[in-house]
Write a protein that holds these residues in place. Structure first.
Motif, PDB file in Angstrom:
ATOM      1  N   GLU A 207      17.232  22.596  71.648  1.00 13.68           N
ATOM      2  CA  GLU A 207      15.820  22.396  71.332  1.00 13.68           C
ATOM      3  C   GLU A 207      14.881  22.969  72.389  1.00 13.68           C
ATOM      4  N   PHE A 208      15.284  22.933  73.655  1.00  7.23           N
ATOM      5  CA  PHE A 208      14.343  23.291  74.717  1.00  7.23           C
ATOM      6  C   PHE A 208      14.787  24.494  75.544  1.00  7.23           C
ATOM      7  N   LEU A 209      15.912  25.103  75.175  1.00  9.93           N
ATOM      8  CA  LEU A 209      16.329  26.360  75.788  1.00  9.93           C
ATOM      9  C   LEU A 209      16.837  27.311  74.708  1.00  9.93           C
ATOM     10  N   PRO A 210      16.052  27.550  73.667  1.00 10.04           N
ATOM     11  CA  PRO A 210      16.499  28.452  72.603  1.00 10.04           C
ATOM     12  C   PRO A 210      16.482  29.901  73.086  1.00 10.04           C
ATOM     13  N   THR A 211      17.288  30.715  72.449  1.00 11.36           N
ATOM     14  CA  THR A 211      17.322  32.136  72.813  1.00 11.36           C
ATOM     15  C   THR A 211      16.283  32.952  72.054  1.00 11.36           C
ATOM     16  N   SER A 212      15.673  32.374  71.028  1.00 14.39           N
ATOM     17  CA  SER A 212      14.597  33.058  70.302  1.00 14.39           C
ATOM     18  C   SER A 212      13.536  32.032  69.936  1.00 14.39           C
ATOM     19  N   TRP A 213      12.285  32.464  69.970  1.00 18.89           N
ATOM     20  CA  TRP A 213      11.177  31.559  69.697  1.00 18.89           C
ATOM     21  C   TRP A 213       9.949  32.373  69.310  1.00 18.89           C
ATOM     22  N   TYR A 214       9.023  31.691  68.678  1.00 18.36           N
ATOM     23  CA  TYR A 214       7.760  32.332  68.339  1.00 18.36           C
ATOM     24  C   TYR A 214       6.891  32.418  69.595  1.00 18.36           C
ATOM     25  N   PRO A 215       6.078  33.463  69.720  1.00 19.90           N
ATOM     26  CA  PRO A 215       5.223  33.581  70.911  1.00 19.90           C
ATOM     27  C   PRO A 215       4.324  32.363  71.080  1.00 19.90           C
ATOM     28  N   VAL A 216       4.193  31.948  72.335  1.00 17.18           N
ATOM     29  CA  VAL A 216       3.383  30.776  72.678  1.00 17.18           C
ATOM     30  C   VAL A 216       2.222  31.246  73.539  1.00 17.18           C
ATOM     31  N   ARG A 217       1.034  30.867  73.147  1.00 13.88           N
ATOM     32  CA  ARG A 217      -0.148  31.254  73.901  1.00 13.88           C
ATOM     33  C   ARG A 217      -0.438  30.238  75.001  1.00 13.88           C
ATOM     34  N   ALA A 218      -1.285  30.658  75.928  1.00 10.09           N
ATOM     35  CA  ALA A 218      -1.696  29.753  76.998  1.00 10.09           C
ATOM     36  C   ALA A 218      -2.517  28.608  76.426  1.00 10.09           C
ATOM     37  N   GLY A 219      -2.390  27.449  77.053  1.00  9.93           N
ATOM     38  CA  GLY A 219      -3.102  26.276  76.590  1.00  9.93           C
ATOM     39  C   GLY A 219      -2.142  25.205  76.118  1.00  9.93           C
ATOM     40  N   PRO A 220      -2.659  24.064  75.707  1.00  3.42           N
ATOM     41  CA  PRO A 220      -1.790  22.973  75.243  1.00  3.42           C
ATOM     42  C   PRO A 220      -0.973  23.395  74.024  1.00  3.42           C
ATOM     43  N   ALA A 221       0.325  23.142  74.093  1.00  6.01           N
ATOM     44  CA  ALA A 221       1.212  23.487  72.979  1.00  6.01           C
ATOM     45  C   ALA A 221       1.334  22.296  72.037  1.00  6.01           C
ATOM     46  N   PRO A 222       1.335  22.533  70.716  1.00  3.73           N
ATOM     47  CA  PRO A 222       1.470  21.407  69.777  1.00  3.73           C
ATOM     48  C   PRO A 222       2.839  20.753  69.840  1.00  3.73           C
ATOM     49  N   SER A 223       3.864  21.521  70.219  1.00  5.33           N
ATOM     50  CA  SER A 223       5.221  20.977  70.284  1.00  5.33           C
ATOM     51  C   SER A 223       6.041  21.813  71.256  1.00  5.33           C
ATOM     52  N   LEU A 224       6.988  21.147  71.930  1.00  4.34           N
ATOM     53  CA  LEU A 224       7.901  21.852  72.833  1.00  4.34           C
ATOM     54  C   LEU A 224       9.246  22.127  72.185  1.00  4.34           C
TER      55      LEU A 224
ATOM     56  N   PRO B 131       3.399  31.269  78.198  1.00  4.29           N
ATOM     57  CA  PRO B 131       2.367  31.239  79.245  1.00  4.29           C
ATOM     58  C   PRO B 131       2.965  31.649  80.583  1.00  4.29           C
ATOM     59  N   LEU B 132       2.200  32.404  81.368  1.00 11.26           N
ATOM     60  CA  LEU B 132       2.749  33.013  82.577  1.00 11.26           C
ATOM     61  C   LEU B 132       3.321  31.970  83.529  1.00 11.26           C
ATOM     62  N   GLU B 133       2.622  30.869  83.735  1.00 10.60           N
ATOM     63  CA  GLU B 133       3.116  29.859  84.668  1.00 10.60           C
ATOM     64  C   GLU B 133       4.432  29.258  84.185  1.00 10.60           C
TER      65      GLU B 133
END
Length: 672
Positions: A94-111, A161-163
Motif C-alpha cells: 500500500e505504501f511502497l508501490p512500484t507504480s502510482w499516479y502523479p502526486v502534486r505538492a500539497g495535502p494528499a487526499p490519501s496515502l 512532491p520534492l520533499e
C-alpha cells in the motif's frame, strides 16, 4: 475477519518470555509500556486499520510512527512486528508501490498506493534490529525491486512532491546501507552502478546550490554512507565456523563485491570533501551542509581500510596516497582557525559536561525509546545542528586509520592532540561530576561522545608508542583513559577491551616514573612518617617494581575484567567493520556502565568470592600473584592517579583491601 489472523494460543505462549508469564497487559505496561501494548494485540488492530479502513494520511503517518517506535524497542519487538500476519505485506503493497499516479505538492487526499518515506523508514528500523530480519525483508517482500525503483530516478523525476521524494530516496539509501552493513544486498550494486555514479557525479552541483536544502544534504550523506558500507564489504573476510553461541550469529556468505568495483569511487568523493571544507569558515553555510562532510570523511576511512586489506595490491600505492591526502588536505585543515573553534565548542555541546542535556522529560517513559530529533534539540548540543561531534569524530576516525596503516604519519597527525580546545575538553571531562542519568537519548548521545574520546586516546597511544618524544600531556590522557573505562556503556565492549589492552597499563602513559615521581613518593613518605631512614623498600621502590610488572598486571586485569564473549565479538564486529559478524545495529538501553566504579579492586573481590564460595570451584593456582598484581595497581592509582578512585569512598576501598586478609593464609607465608 480479524480473529482469523490472530496467532494460535500455543504460538502466543511460546512468544512470552519467562518474566512475562501470564501477567495481564496492565501489569506489563507498568514495567514496559511496549510489552504492555504488544500484549493487547495492537499489531493486528493497526494492520486492520491500514488494510481495511484506509484512514486519512495523518492517521497513516501516526500508525507508521507507532510501528517504528515498537520496532526500535528491541529485537523481540521488531520480530513481533515482522511476523504479524499481513502487516508488512500491507505496508509494502500500500505504501511502497512500484507504480502510482502523479502526486502534486500539497495535502494528499490519501496515502494508499502512494510511496511513503515513513514506510521505508519502518523497514529500515526493522532491518537495523538484526541481520536475519534484514535478510528476510530482502528475500520475502521483494525489496530489491523496490529499492531499484525508488533509486533509479532522481527525486525531481519521481512524480512526487520534492520533499517527499528526497526523503523517500534518503530512506531507500539508508535501508540499503543497513543491509550492506551485514554484507547483504551487494548484488544490487552491479545492477544500480550507473544510478549510483550518476547520483555521485551530481553531488558537486547540489552542494553549490544556495541555499542548501536539508533533505538534499541528508540524501547525499545517505548515498555516501551506502558507498562506505559497500567499500567495507570488499575487505570483509569469510568468518570461520564457530560452535559457540557467538558463532551462531555469524553468516558465512562472502561478499560479491570486489575491490575493482569500488576503487574508482574515491576520485569522485574526495573533491566533494574539498568543496565542503571551503565552507568551513562560514558557520551558517557549514551547518547547512549537515552530515555531508562527516560522510565524506567516513567514506575515505572505509576506502583506506579496504585498500590496505587487498593482498594482491602493492602497499606502496596506498601508503603514497595516504601521504598525498595528508599533505594536501588534512594537515592544512589542522591549522585553520575555524577547526579550532569546533574543538572549542566540544565542552558546550557535551552531554557529559552538561548533565541538563540528559535530564528526562517529566512525561517521558523509560521503556518508550525516543532518540529525539535535531529539530527538537538545542543547536549547541550533541544532536543539534551546530554540534561539532559528528565531524570531529569522523576526522579522528580517519586519523586513526592513517596512523595505524602508515606509522610514518604519526608525527604529523599528532598535531591534532595539541589542540587547546581538545585539551580543555579533556579537563572538563575529568572534573568531579555526578553520573549522567541514563535514558534512551542520553545513552545514544553518551556512546557517541565516548567514541570520540576513545579515538583521541587511541591516537595518543599510537603517537606515544611510535614517537615517544612527541607525546604530550600523557598524564592527562591516562587520567581520561581511566575515567572513560569506568563510563563505557554496554555495546562498547570492544572499546573497553582495547583500552585495557593498549592504554590503561601503558608505561608511556605514566610519565611520573621518569620525572621524579618515584623519588617524590619516597620523600612524601619520609615527611609523613617522620622517618629519615632509608629502608630500601619504600613506596618509590614499590612503584618502580609495579612499573616493571605492568605486563603481568595487564594480564591479571584482562582476566578479571573480562566481558561476555558474545557481546565482545558483536561489538568488535561493529566497530571494526567486520560485516559478516555484525548481528544487529540496535543497542539495548543500558542500566549501568560496563565495569563497576571499583573495577581496580575486582581481582581481590574475585579471590574473596572464590575462597568463601566452594561452589565456584577451587581457588586459582596463582592466588599470591593475583593479589600482588592488584595491590600494585591500586598503589599506582593511589599515588599517581588518585582521581580514578574518587568514586570509591575511603571506607569502601578499605573494605575491598580487607579481602586480602580474608582470602587465604598462604598469602602471608614467607617463601622458602
Amino acid at each position: 475477519d480479524e480473529d482469523e489472523d490472530e496467532e494460535p494460543p500455543a504460538e502466543k505462549i511460546k512468544r512470552k518470555s519467562p518474566e512475562q508469564g501470564n501477567r495481564p497487559p496492565s501489569d506489563l505496561a507498568r514495567h514496559d509500556v511496549i510489552k504492555g501494548l504488544l500484549a493487547t494485540n495492537l499489531l493486528p488492530r493497526l494492520r486492520y486499520l491500514l488494510e481495511v479502513t484506509c484512514p486519512a494520511p495523518s492517521v497513516v503517518l501516526d500508525i507508521l510512527a507507532v510501528l517504528i517506535r515498537l520496532a526500535r524497542h528491541s529485537l523481540e519487538s521488531a520480530t513481533r512486528v515482522l511476523e504479524c500476519p499481513r502487516l508488512i505485506e500491507t505496508v509494502v503493497l500500500e505504501f511502497l508501490p512500484t507504480s502510482w499516479y502523479p502526486v502534486r505538492a500539497g495535502p494528499a487526499p490519501s496515502l494508499h498506493r502512494v510511496p511513503c518515506a515513513a514506510a521505508m523508514k519502518l523497514l529500515r528500523v526493522l532491518a537495523s534490529a538484526g541481520r536475519n530480519i534484514a535478510a528476510r525483508l530482502l528475500s520475502s517482500f521483494d525489496l530489491r525491486s523496490r529499492l531499484s525503483r525508488f533509486l533509479a530516478e532522481a527525486p525531481q523525476e519521481m512524480a512526487l512532491p520534492l520533499e517527499e521524494a528526497e526523503a523517500l530516496s534518503s530512506e531507500a539509501f539508508r535501508l540499503w546501507a543497513v543491509a550492506a552493513s551485514y554484507g547483504q544486498g551487494a548484488d544490487l550494486y552491479r545492477e544500480l552502478y550507473p544510478v549510483l555514479m550518476r547520483a555521485l557525479q551530481a553531488v558537486p552541483e547540489e552542494l553549490s546550490t544556495q541555499p542548501a536544502r536539508p533533505l538534499s544534504m541528508q540524501r547525499i550523506a545517505s548515498l555516501l554512507t551506502l558507498l562506505a558500507q559497500l567499500t567495507l564489504a570488499t575487505s570483509s573476510t569469510t568468518p570461520e565456523p564457530s560452535s559457540d553461541s557467538a558463532g551462531a550469529i555469524v553468516s558465512a556468505t562472502p561478499s560479491s563485491i570486489t575491490w575493482t568495483q569500488v576503487s574508482g569511487l574515491q576520485p569522485l568523493v574526495e573533491p566533494c570533501l574539498r568543496q565542503t571544507l571551503k565552507l568551513l569558515p562560514g558557520p551558517k553555510m557549514w551547518q547547512a551542509l549537515g552530515p555531508v562532510p562527516t560522510a565524506c570523511l567516513l567514506f575515505l576511512d572505509a576506502h583506506y581500510q579496504a585498500w590496505s586489506q587487498q593482498p594482491s595490491l602493492c602497499p606502496e600505492d596506498w601508503l603514497q596516497d595516504m601521504e598525498r591526502l595528508s599533505e594536501s588536505l588534512l594537515l592544512p585543515l589542522l591549522h585553520t582557525p575555524t577547526l579550532g573553534s569546533l574543538w572549542d565548542s566540544l565542552g558546550s555541546c557535551s552531554p557529559l559536561c552538561n548533565p541538563q542535556f540528559c535530564v528526562r522529560a517529566p512525561e517521558a517513559l523509560p521503556s518508550l525509546v525516543s532518540l529525539g530529533s535535531t529539530g527538537g534539540r538545542l543547536s549547541l548540543s550533541l544532536a543539534g545542528s551546530a554540534s561539532p561531534f559528528p565531524f570531529l569524530t569522523a576526522l579522528l576516525c580517519l586519523f586513526n586509520t592513517l596512523a595505524r596503516l602508515h606509522k610514518g604519519l604519526c608525527d604529523q597527525l599528532a598535531a591534532i592532540l595539541a589542540t587547546p580546545g581538545l585539551q580543555n575538553y579533556f579537563l572538563q571531562c575529568l572534573a568531579p561530576m555526578a553520573a549522567p542519568h541514563l535514558t534512551p537519548f542520553s545513552a545514544w548521545a553518551l556512546r557517541h561522545e565516548y567514541h570520540l574520546q576513545y579515538l583521541a586516546l587511541i591516537l595518543a597511544q599510537k603517537v606515544a608508542t611510535v614517537q615517544p618524544d612527541l607525546a604530550i600531556n600523557t598524564a592527562l590522557h591516562h587520567s581520561l583513559v581511566l575515567a572513560l573505562l569506568s563510563r563505557l556503556l554496554p555495546g562498547s565492549e570492544h572499546l573497553a577491551h582495547e583500552l585495557l589492552l593498549s592504554c590503561v597499563f601503558r608505561l608511556e602513559f605514566l610519565p611520573e616514573r621518569a620525572s621524579g615521581g618515584l623519588e617524590a613518593a619516597d620523600f612524601s613518605d619520609r615527611l609523613s612518617l617522620g622517618n629519615n631512614k632509608d629502608s630500601g623498600c619504600g613506596r618509590g621502590a614499590l612503584l618502580a617494581q609495579a612499573c616493571q610488572d605492568l605486563p603481568s598486571i595487564r594480564s591479571c586485569y584482562l582476566t578479571h575484567c573480562s566481558l561476555a564473549r558474545a557481546s565482545l565479538l558483536a561489538s568488535q564486529a561493529s566497530y571494526q567493520g567486520e560485516l559478516q559478524r555484525v548481528p544487529g545495529l540496535l543497542l539495548p538501553v543500558p542500566k549501568e556502565p560496563l565495569l563497576p566504579t571499583d573495577w581496580p579492586f575486582l581481582p581481590l573481590i574475585h579471590l574473596y568470592h572464590q575462597a568463601t564460595d566452594t561452589s565456584l570451584g577451587p581457588p586459582p593456582a596463582d592466588t599470591i600473584g593475583t593479589a600482588l598484581r592488584a595491590l600494585q595497581w591500586v598503589l599506582v592509582l593511589e599515588s599517581w592517579r588518585p582521581q580514578a578512585l574518587w568514586a570509591v569512598p575511603p571506607a569502601a576501598r578499605l573494605a575491598r583491601l580487607m579481602c586480602v586478609f580474608l582470602v587465604d593464609s598462604e598469602l602471608f607465608r614467607e617463601t622458602p
